[in-house]
Design an enzyme around this catalytic site. Structure first.
Site: not given
Length: 181
Positions: A8, A10, A16, A51-52, A88, A102
């Site tokens: 992952d 962030d 983060d 995920n963005q 998304h 996601r």
């Protein structure tokens, strides 16, 4: 088929900073760069999965994000082999459709495995929240929760149980090398 380390972004690979695409604010988490170097030498492909939702919410452009990722990857030696991201937002938060990419859904990992001939049972998913763990478990990977304070909800469920929980990347490194199949 190759093994991979899915990681992952962030809160795991980098500090983060919510919705950040400013390269000046990029900071790797302690031990992350060394961890990636050791994993690469051990024969793992290095794949970022992230995920963005900021893209879907209009907080930054996809081009700004990919430029940021390119900058980040240039700072790594060796660099990441691949980068997969979900652009998304959470279903319903912006009227977006439901997607399978996601996290906690496994779509990013499954797509990477298919495209790059990755052996999921021989691979690891490492993240700082249980959504990362769930995505890895659903994909059939071994999972490690980097318990560094990123998880705030602690929603239970059988797919949200990590195989291992660590505080530092050095612990994850030892676990992976000890359990290499």
């Amino acid at each position: 088929m190759s093994p991979a380390i899915f990681i992952d972004k962030d809160g795991t690979l980098i500090r983060d900073v919510p919705y950040n695409v400013d390269p000046q604010l990029l900071e790797f988490t302690p031990g992350a760069v060394s961890f990636l170097n050791v994993m690469k030498k051990a024969g793992y492909r290095l794949i970022l999965v992230s995920n963005q939702p900021g893209i879907a919410m209009g907080l930054f452009s996809e081009t700004a994000f990919t430029d940021y990722i390119r900058h980040m990857n240039q700072l790594l030696s060796p660099g990441l082999d691949s980068i997969y991201y979900c652009a998304h937002a959470r279903p319903g938060s912006d009227g977006s459709f439901h997607c399978d990419c996601r996290k906690p859904l496994p779509g990013l990992l499954l797509r990477a495995a298919f495209e790059q001939k990755i052996s999921l049972p021989h691979s690891w998913m490492i993240g700082d929240i249980l959504d990362d763990v769930e995505a890895g478990n659903r994909a059939g990977c071994q999972t490690i929760l980097l318990n560094n304070g990123g998880e705030t909800e602690w929603l239970p469920g059988p797919m949200r149980l990590p195989d291992f929980t660590v505080k530092r990347f050095e612990e994850a490194e030892n676990i992976i090398l000890k359990n290499k199949i």
